[in-house]
Design a protein around this motif. Structure first.
Motif, PDB file in Angstrom:
ATOM      1  N   ARG A   1       7.618  17.298  22.593  1.00  0.00           N
ATOM      2  CA  ARG A   1       7.697  18.572  22.486  1.00  0.00           C
ATOM      3  C   ARG A   1       8.782  19.229  22.005  1.00  0.00           C
ATOM      4  NH1 ARG A   1       4.459  19.399  28.051  1.00  0.00           N
ATOM      5  NH2 ARG A   1       6.486  18.145  28.446  1.00  0.00           N
ATOM      6  N   LYS A   2       9.764  18.580  22.352  1.00  0.00           N
ATOM      7  CA  LYS A   2      11.172  19.240  22.124  1.00  0.00           C
ATOM      8  C   LYS A   2      11.684  18.773  20.807  1.00  0.00           C
ATOM      9  CE  LYS A   2      12.689  19.816  26.759  1.00  0.00           C
ATOM     10  NZ  LYS A   2      13.157  19.352  28.045  1.00  0.00           N
ATOM     11  N   VAL A   3      12.541  19.431  19.947  1.00  0.00           N
ATOM     12  CA  VAL A   3      12.937  19.060  18.864  1.00  0.00           C
ATOM     13  C   VAL A   3      14.276  18.189  19.301  1.00  0.00           C
ATOM     14  CG1 VAL A   3      14.461  19.579  16.817  1.00  0.00           C
ATOM     15  CG2 VAL A   3      12.504  21.179  17.657  1.00  0.00           C
ATOM     16  N   PRO A   4      14.176  16.847  18.665  1.00  0.00           N
ATOM     17  CA  PRO A   4      15.256  15.980  19.037  1.00  0.00           C
ATOM     18  C   PRO A   4      16.690  16.198  18.613  1.00  0.00           C
ATOM     19  CG  PRO A   4      13.907  15.129  17.419  1.00  0.00           C
ATOM     20  CD  PRO A   4      13.390  16.402  17.586  1.00  0.00           C
TER      21      PRO A   4
ATOM     22  N   GLN B   1      19.313  11.871  19.268  1.00  0.00           N
ATOM     23  CA  GLN B   1      17.817  11.129  19.534  1.00  0.00           C
ATOM     24  C   GLN B   1      17.176  10.630  18.476  1.00  0.00           C
ATOM     25  OE1 GLN B   1      16.514  14.334  21.759  1.00  0.00           O
ATOM     26  NE2 GLN B   1      16.961  13.182  23.855  1.00  0.00           N
ATOM     27  N   ILE B   2      17.553  10.920  17.226  1.00  0.00           N
ATOM     28  CA  ILE B   2      16.791  10.656  15.993  1.00  0.00           C
ATOM     29  C   ILE B   2      16.842   9.103  15.784  1.00  0.00           C
ATOM     30  CG2 ILE B   2      16.656  10.986  13.541  1.00  0.00           C
ATOM     31  CD1 ILE B   2      16.179  13.626  14.784  1.00  0.00           C
ATOM     32  N   GLN B   3      15.596   8.624  15.525  1.00  0.00           N
ATOM     33  CA  GLN B   3      15.586   7.114  15.270  1.00  0.00           C
ATOM     34  C   GLN B   3      14.613   6.749  14.340  1.00  0.00           C
ATOM     35  OE1 GLN B   3      14.470   5.699  19.532  1.00  0.00           O
ATOM     36  NE2 GLN B   3      14.922   7.827  20.012  1.00  0.00           N
ATOM     37  N   TYR B   4      13.927   7.836  13.860  1.00  0.00           N
ATOM     38  CA  TYR B   4      12.818   7.637  12.752  1.00  0.00           C
ATOM     39  C   TYR B   4      12.794   8.603  11.856  1.00  0.00           C
ATOM     40  CZ  TYR B   4       8.520   6.223  10.619  1.00  0.00           C
ATOM     41  OH  TYR B   4       7.292   5.938   9.615  1.00  0.00           O
TER      42      TYR B   4
ATOM     43  N   SER C   1      14.251  11.546   9.432  1.00  0.00           N
ATOM     44  CA  SER C   1      15.301  12.650   9.735  1.00  0.00           C
ATOM     45  C   SER C   1      14.980  13.349  10.863  1.00  0.00           C
ATOM     46  CB  SER C   1      15.864  13.417   8.619  1.00  0.00           C
ATOM     47  OG  SER C   1      14.625  14.313   8.105  1.00  0.00           O
ATOM     48  N   ASP C   2      13.794  13.322  11.478  1.00  0.00           N
ATOM     49  CA  ASP C   2      13.171  14.014  12.279  1.00  0.00           C
ATOM     50  C   ASP C   2      12.263  13.546  13.706  1.00  0.00           C
ATOM     51  OD1 ASP C   2      11.320  13.630  10.699  1.00  0.00           O
ATOM     52  OD2 ASP C   2      10.979  15.492   9.958  1.00  0.00           O
ATOM     53  N   ASN C   3      12.314  12.256  13.502  1.00  0.00           N
ATOM     54  CA  ASN C   3      11.501  11.588  14.578  1.00  0.00           C
ATOM     55  C   ASN C   3      10.005  11.752  14.344  1.00  0.00           C
ATOM     56  OD1 ASN C   3      13.430  10.094  15.597  1.00  0.00           O
ATOM     57  ND2 ASN C   3      13.485  11.277  17.752  1.00  0.00           N
ATOM     58  N   VAL C   4       9.587  12.381  13.245  1.00  0.00           N
ATOM     59  CA  VAL C   4       8.356  12.593  12.783  1.00  0.00           C
ATOM     60  C   VAL C   4       7.555  11.380  12.056  1.00  0.00           C
ATOM     61  CG1 VAL C   4       6.401  13.938  11.465  1.00  0.00           C
ATOM     62  CG2 VAL C   4       8.553  14.917  12.592  1.00  0.00           C
ATOM     63  N   PHE C   5       6.718  10.559  12.855  1.00  0.00           N
ATOM     64  CA  PHE C   5       6.066   9.404  12.238  1.00  0.00           C
ATOM     65  C   PHE C   5       4.924   9.976  11.301  1.00  0.00           C
ATOM     66  CE2 PHE C   5       6.272   7.219  16.517  1.00  0.00           C
ATOM     67  CZ  PHE C   5       7.346   6.415  16.267  1.00  0.00           C
ATOM     68  N   ALA C   6       4.418  11.033  11.266  1.00  0.00           N
ATOM     69  CA  ALA C   6       3.412  11.354  10.318  1.00  0.00           C
ATOM     70  C   ALA C   6       3.414  13.026  10.411  1.00  0.00           C
ATOM     71  CB  ALA C   6       2.067  10.896  10.544  1.00  0.00           C
ATOM     72  N   HIS C   7       3.218  13.543   9.282  1.00  0.00           N
ATOM     73  CA  HIS C   7       2.813  14.983   9.019  1.00  0.00           C
ATOM     74  C   HIS C   7       1.860  15.146   8.184  1.00  0.00           C
ATOM     75  CE1 HIS C   7       5.047  19.176   8.378  1.00  0.00           C
ATOM     76  NE2 HIS C   7       3.703  19.260   8.656  1.00  0.00           N
TER      77      HIS C   7
END
Lengths: 166, 736
Positions: B122-125, B129-132, B134-140
């Motif tokens: 729930r928290k903005v990384p 902490q970024i690993q995926y 540019s934002d750790n979002v797998f799917a939007h």
């Protein structure tokens, strides 16, 4: 394929499904493993290995027990019954009422039901749902189990016809 | 018709994978990461330990690509240079003795340089902490309909809410298990507990670099799945196969419960925000919805879970302006995966809690609120899909109200709650729907195939990759074929789901087996008749005689009727814009829960539960009822007691002692009613049904708890599970 390598087996004699049995076991071996992996009685299932789910329910001296919590070496002279001892003719109501779905909890359910059937006085003190609460099922929501057992009980002993109050 | 394999299960003679004795078989096990994220520097094997007895496999032993074949192939079979979650497998061991294996796992330790882990989806990384991407979002993903911004500007009321649901463990009673062995010709056979044999084939081809002719996957009788055996068995199959390859011996891996709970997938935790514009009568003017789900460390199935979730997020209601934004986030947790409902339970919890929230805010009755908004034929869902199926969803709700004794109980509860010192009763409802089959163009891409063979003795054999996992597929397919060809059930054989013999009829997921694959059974039967030169409506002994005659004329030949999925006419879906017919059809339901909360202990008891649904034709009443009852109780568990406690992204209550699921005495009998409105493109008119019962219980129960505690709440029950601790935190203490 063993689950356990044993250096100091002890030999015990017991009665399993009405037949005498002499067997050498590791003192630390669970009844569940002896049944499944030494004797090939795979009807008794492992669900949790800590006595919570009841999938491994067997009857020891006519009392339900979790075979995952019993050491085989404790059973010298005892009478053990497993799902393999159950007469298939007693299962038609459970078959009809949806008592089994995936089947993993089912042998334990059937063994507990068998015990209740043989000791129907326990229903004076506890409801069928309470008596069955040691057998977790994730498929049926329990209605199929309760209904199947009720019908089985009523057939065995119509004088004390039982109905789930809930 | 009784369950076909019922007696085998009742007598314990059904052979699950752990029940198979495989000569020369070794036990396999995994050594796993102790940290949520880091760089692997070294793996230590204890020095004073006889490793020569063990088969040891790490990532260097993978002949193919070190990836679990799934949507994005980002998950390694075995961690190579880095770990992304606790319990990620790094090294595999095999040994003839299971205890020796367990012991040896503890003789392996890891030097891992820790990296900052993302542990709250729930928290903005932070940057570290970024690993995926540019934002750790797998799917939007998003759904839009109408003009939301404009609609909000003109709205008389705007009502907001935030809703959260926790992870849930499947707790199939049979733990995950898989065996693998190579034959003399180098053909790999993998057998075990699974929902989707061809997923496993694809994973093995990819990781072991084998062509399809060298991979054979056989499903063993499977002791429950619920989605937990959709994707995860691919991982387990790769582990077993890699060990078998190196050992040149069969290897079996059977998880015990602790390992199963710790290392396998769960339902995605989710947070939904609703902002809704309504008029004075509570009619929905515009819905603005955000859904975020926790994907865990790898993509796995999260994009498709999110997809189904957002498509259902606006509820079974008519609303002209809808915007839904969905995100699946990376976290350094054990990956979350498929679980009955597949994103819809989370979405339905939020929507149906929010409907009550709107009703309460405007002073409108919760039932009336739904009556005014439930979708009528001719109106459209959020993707613009116009519903025109002839089902009266308001009448369905009214039936549920009647069956549950809603009006009477509401009155009784008011009196009871005023007088009782510490018990409070309440009722809640939820109106839900569930799209049957794969989302959007999913079924078209699957292009499932199924065969019905005529055997030389006149029986027929259904060859499909769909699996019996407790839901009753063997019985239902038998019934469908028996109905189609006028044969007795004994004249119908269902082939073992063995990929060397059965075509790919698609995965056993998404409430698709009866409706979609069952329709293929009907169509393959038709093709069989066609091949026999029989009229399409021929049935019974004529068919049997024609099959046996064919074999006399064609000795040693195979007589096979085939079918392949074809999209029914009139379904239009656009994957890019998320507009159109998201599903061929939907199941509709109203669920009603009546609860009692004990203010002394803050425990909630479900007093009774009514599930009324329209699922097309009910093919087998006992099985269908059992599916609903089981799903409802799984939903009750999720709503009230099932809580996965995480530390550093790993479940720490990974035992049935402290992960609590409902027992027989925790739940009431579940009352089930069906309305039947046959769906012309489903087998015998059936729609999907297996997941629907997971969608409704949680919101119905939370709404009932809110009703019971209405006078005492300092905060709303908008987060589940509603454990006693949580109820306590929501209420003002009483002094009874």
């Amino acid at each position: 394929m063993s689950t356990n390598t044993c250096t100091n087996p002890i030999t015990i004699s017991l009665t399993l499904n009405s037949k005498p049995l002499s067997i050498a076991v590791d003192p630390a071996e669970r009844l569940l493993d002896t049944l499944r992996y030494q004797l090939g009685l795979t009807g008794t299932k492992e669900g949790c290995a800590e006595g919570e789910c009841g999938a491994c329910t067997v009857l020891i001296d006519d009392q339900p027990a979790n075979a995952c919590l019993v050491l085989t070496c404790q059973l010298a002279g005892r009478f053990v019954r497993t799902i393999e001892s159950i007469n298939v003719d007693t299962l038609h109501h459970m078959h009809e009422q949806g008592t089994t779905q995936c089947g993993a909890c089912t042998p334990g359910v059937v063994m507990c039901a068998q015990w209740i059937n043989e000791h129907q006085d326990v229903l004076k003190h506890q409801s069928l749902r309470q008596l069955m609460s040691g057998n977790l099922c994730r498929c049926t929501g329990y209605d199929g189990i309760i209904l199947g057992i009720e019908k089985t009980l009523n057939e065995t002993n119509p004088a004390t016809a039982h109905k789930d109050p809930r | 018709m009784r369950r076909r394999e019922g007696l085998a299960k009742l007598t314990g003679s059904e052979k699950y994978i752990d029940d198979l004795s495989i000569p020369g078989c070794l036990w396999g096990m995994a050594a796993r990461s102790p940290v949520p994220r880091g760089i692997i520097r070294q793996i230590h094997f204890a020095k004073d330990f006889n490793w020569s007895e063990f088969v040891v496999v790490d990532h260097r032993d993978i002949p193919g690509t070190n990836e679990i074949f799934m949507i994005q192939n980002d998950q390694p079979v075995l961690a190579a240079d880095r770990v992304m979650h606790i319990h990620e497998p790094v090294v595999l061991l095999a040994h003839p003795d299971r205890q020796a294996c367990r012991h040896a796992i503890n003789q392996i330790s890891f030097d891992i340089d820790p990296l900052p882990a993302a542990l709250d989806y729930r928290k903005v990384p932070t940057t570290e902490q970024i690993q995926y991407a540019s934002d750790n979002v797998f799917a939007h993903l998003s759904v839009t309909k109408g003009d939301v911004e404009q609609a909000f500007k003109d709205a008389p009321h705007v009502i907001q809410g935030i809703y959260e649901t926790g992870a849930q463990e499947h707790v199939y009673l049979e733990n995950q298990g898989m065996a693998a062995w190579f034959d003399d010709q180098g053909v790999l056979t993998v057998q075990g507990s699974m929902q989707c044999p061809y997923y496993v084939v694809n994973a093995l081809k990819h990781a072991l670099k084998l062509d399809e002719s060298r991979v054979r996957v056989i499903q063993s009788p499977t002791g429950g799945g619920f989605g937990g055996k959709e994707d995860y068995p691919s991982n387990l199959a790769c582990y077993a196969a890699l060990l078998a390859l190196k050992a040149q011996q069969p290897v079996k891996i059977i998880y015990d419960r602790e390992e199963d709970l710790a290392a396998t997938t769960k339902r995605h935790p989710a947070r939904l925000k609703h902002r809704t514009a309504v008029d004075d009568q509570g009619r929905l003017i515009a819905q603005d919805i955000e859904m975020i789900i926790d994907g865990g460390a790898y993509v796995t199935l999260s994009p498709v879970v999110l997809s189904r979730g957002i498509i259902h997020a606006a509820g079974p209601y008519a609303c002209d302006h809808v915007r839904i934004e969905g995100k699946a986030m990376l976290s350094n947790s054990v990956p979350f995966g498929a679980f009955r409902g597949f994103g819809v339970p989370q979405a339905a919890f939020a929507m149906e809690r929010h409907m009550d929230h709107i009703a309460r805010t405007l002073g409108i009755d919760a039932v009336e609120m739904r009556r005014r908004n439930l979708i009528r034929d001719g109106q459209s869902l959020s993707t613009g899909q116009v519903i025109n199926d002839g089902t009266d969803r308001v009448a369905l709700m009214d039936l549920a109200l009647k069956e549950s004794g809603w009006a009477g109980h509401i009155k009784d509860h008011a009196a009871f709650n005023q007088t009782h010192p510490y018990l409070r009763k309440g009722m809640g409802l939820a109106c839900i729907y569930h799209g049957s089959g794969f989302t959007g163009s999913g079924e078209v891409h699957l292009a499932s195939k199924l065969h019905v063979a005529g055997l030389s003795d006149g029986r027929i054999e259904i060859r499909s990759a769909n699996t019996e996992i407790g839901q009753g597929m063997l019985t239902v397919f038998t019934r469908i074929a028996s109905h189609r060809l006028g044969l007795e059930p004994e004249q119908i054989v269902i082939a073992e789901a063995d990929t060397s013999r059965v075509p790919n009829s698609g995965p056993t997921v998404a409430s698709r087996t009866t409706m979609v694959a069952g329709k293929l059974v009907e169509n393959a039967c038709s093709d069989l008749l066609d091949q026999l030169g029989l009229p399409v409506h021929e049935t019974g002994q004529v068919v049997v005689d024609a099959i046996t005659a064919w074999h006399l004329d064609n000795p040693g030949q195979e007589l096979v009727g085939t079918a392949q999925y074809r999209q029914p006419p009139g379904i239009n879906w656009d994957d890019k814009t998320y507009k159109g017919d998201a599903y061929g059809t939907y199941g509709w339901a109203t669920y009603i829960a009546r609860v009692q909360v004990d203010l002394r202990t803050c425990t909630t008891t479900v007093l009774d539960f009514h599930a009324v649904q329209e699922i097309g034709t009910v093919i087998n009443n006992t099985l269908a009822t059992g599916q609903i009852q089981g799903g409802v109780v799984q939903g009750i568990g999720w709503a009230l007691m099932e809580e996965c406690c995480f530390r550093e992204g790993a479940m720490i209550n990974n035992q049935l002692t402290n992960y609590i699921i409902p027992t027989a005495s925790d739940v009431p009998g579940i009352s089930v009613s069906f309305l039947e409105n046959p769906y012309e493109h489903g087998a015998m008119g059936a729609k999907g049904l297996g997941e629907l019962p997971m969608d409704g219980p949680a919101p119905a129960i939370a709404n009932a708890v809110a009703d019971a505690l209405s006078q005492l709440l300092i905060d709303q029950p908008d987060t589940i599970p509603l454990t006693p601790e949580r109820i306590m935190s929501l209420t003002t203490p009483i002094h009874a």
